[in-house]
Design a protein around this motif. Structure first.
Motif, PDB file in Angstrom:
ATOM      1  N   GLU A   1      21.661  94.985 -36.632  1.00  0.00           N
ATOM      2  CA  GLU A   1      22.896  94.844 -35.435  1.00  0.00           C
ATOM      3  C   GLU A   1      22.355  93.925 -34.420  1.00  0.00           C
ATOM      4  O   GLU A   1      21.137  94.039 -33.914  1.00  0.00           O
ATOM      5  N   VAL A   2      22.901  92.697 -34.165  1.00  0.00           N
ATOM      6  CA  VAL A   2      22.375  91.586 -33.363  1.00  0.00           C
ATOM      7  C   VAL A   2      22.704  92.379 -32.043  1.00  0.00           C
ATOM      8  O   VAL A   2      24.075  92.676 -31.731  1.00  0.00           O
ATOM      9  N   GLN A   3      21.890  92.124 -31.086  1.00  0.00           N
ATOM     10  CA  GLN A   3      21.912  92.599 -29.738  1.00  0.00           C
ATOM     11  C   GLN A   3      21.028  91.978 -28.679  1.00  0.00           C
ATOM     12  O   GLN A   3      19.965  91.704 -29.206  1.00  0.00           O
ATOM     13  N   LEU A   4      21.747  91.506 -27.583  1.00  0.00           N
ATOM     14  CA  LEU A   4      20.992  90.968 -26.507  1.00  0.00           C
ATOM     15  C   LEU A   4      21.180  91.882 -25.287  1.00  0.00           C
ATOM     16  O   LEU A   4      22.284  92.138 -24.916  1.00  0.00           O
ATOM     17  N   VAL A   5      20.023  91.972 -24.736  1.00  0.00           N
ATOM     18  CA  VAL A   5      20.046  92.855 -23.280  1.00  0.00           C
ATOM     19  C   VAL A   5      19.348  92.237 -22.363  1.00  0.00           C
ATOM     20  O   VAL A   5      18.329  92.075 -22.548  1.00  0.00           O
ATOM     21  N   GLU A   6      20.446  92.059 -21.207  1.00  0.00           N
ATOM     22  CA  GLU A   6      19.747  91.306 -20.190  1.00  0.00           C
ATOM     23  C   GLU A   6      19.070  92.313 -19.292  1.00  0.00           C
ATOM     24  O   GLU A   6      19.762  93.655 -18.988  1.00  0.00           O
ATOM     25  N   SER A   7      18.292  92.056 -18.299  1.00  0.00           N
ATOM     26  CA  SER A   7      17.973  92.858 -17.030  1.00  0.00           C
ATOM     27  C   SER A   7      17.256  91.946 -16.034  1.00  0.00           C
ATOM     28  O   SER A   7      16.829  90.544 -16.480  1.00  0.00           O
ATOM     29  N   GLY A   8      17.007  92.414 -14.956  1.00  0.00           N
ATOM     30  CA  GLY A   8      16.308  91.655 -13.992  1.00  0.00           C
ATOM     31  C   GLY A   8      16.944  91.107 -12.757  1.00  0.00           C
ATOM     32  O   GLY A   8      16.573  90.486 -11.669  1.00  0.00           O
ATOM     33  N   GLY A   9      18.378  91.475 -12.755  1.00  0.00           N
ATOM     34  CA  GLY A   9      19.394  91.054 -11.701  1.00  0.00           C
ATOM     35  C   GLY A   9      19.026  92.065 -10.350  1.00  0.00           C
ATOM     36  O   GLY A   9      18.417  92.901 -10.586  1.00  0.00           O
ATOM     37  N   GLY A  10      19.794  91.593  -9.512  1.00  0.00           N
ATOM     38  CA  GLY A  10      19.661  92.287  -8.309  1.00  0.00           C
ATOM     39  C   GLY A  10      19.879  91.437  -6.950  1.00  0.00           C
ATOM     40  O   GLY A  10      20.564  90.474  -7.152  1.00  0.00           O
ATOM     41  N   SER A  25      17.470  91.800 -30.289  1.00  0.00           N
ATOM     42  CA  SER A  25      17.190  92.516 -31.392  1.00  0.00           C
ATOM     43  C   SER A  25      18.177  92.315 -32.462  1.00  0.00           C
ATOM     44  O   SER A  25      19.117  91.813 -32.464  1.00  0.00           O
ATOM     45  N   GLY A  26      17.535  92.541 -33.674  1.00  0.00           N
ATOM     46  CA  GLY A  26      18.465  92.217 -34.849  1.00  0.00           C
ATOM     47  C   GLY A  26      18.285  91.022 -35.372  1.00  0.00           C
ATOM     48  O   GLY A  26      19.119  90.661 -36.370  1.00  0.00           O
ATOM     49  N   PHE A  27      17.644  90.094 -34.946  1.00  0.00           N
ATOM     50  CA  PHE A  27      17.385  88.695 -35.446  1.00  0.00           C
ATOM     51  C   PHE A  27      16.288  88.022 -34.602  1.00  0.00           C
ATOM     52  O   PHE A  27      15.718  88.739 -33.567  1.00  0.00           O
ATOM     53  N   SER A  28      15.596  87.102 -35.248  1.00  0.00           N
ATOM     54  CA  SER A  28      14.607  86.511 -34.493  1.00  0.00           C
ATOM     55  C   SER A  28      15.002  85.308 -33.578  1.00  0.00           C
ATOM     56  O   SER A  28      15.487  84.581 -34.073  1.00  0.00           O
TER      57      SER A  28
END
Length: 127
Positions: A1-10, A25-28
């Motif tokens: 499963e292709v997934q993109l997860v952002e973090s670091g905002g604030g 994840s799920g791809f290069s």
């Protein structure tokens, strides 16, 4: 499963810095261009910066040039957006997205070119 997860905002004061991360994840990421977009309430989603980790090429829109730096870590399959000298006009939900595989546009950022999106991370700048 292709997934993109952002973090670091604030929340950060004007003139401050934040570093956003986008874990794929799920791809290069080597096979895609990874872009950062942002969207403030009542506005259209706009491109910020993109990178091709396959050849190291990067692109910045006018809003990001000189203040933001995009980079990638292939071993971690992660793309970063270092944002310095943040301004009151920078607050938005920041999204990472992937365009590809194997073909992408570099030099123009249109949301419709990107097939995979993360859920976004909120950036707030206080003056």
């Amino acid at each position: 499963e292709v997934q993109l997860v952002e973090s670091g905002g604030g929340l950060v004061q004007a003139g401050g810095s934040l570093r956003l991360s986008c874990v794929a994840s799920g791809f290069s990421i080597d096979d895609y261009a990874i872009g950062w977009f942002r969207q403030a309430p009542g506005t259209e989603r706009e491109g910020v910066s993109c990178i091709s980790s396959a050849d190291g090429s990067t692109y910045y829109t006018a809003s990001a040039k000189g203040r933001f730096t995009i980079s990638s870590d292939d071993a971690k399959n992660t793309v970063y957006l270092q944002m310095d000298h943040l301004k009151p006009e920078d607050p938005a939900v920041y999204y990472c997205a992937a365009e590809g595989p194997l073909e992408w546009h570099m030099g123009v950022m249109k949301a419709e070119h990107y097939g995979y999106w993360g859920q976004g991370t909120q950036v707030t700048v206080s003056s």
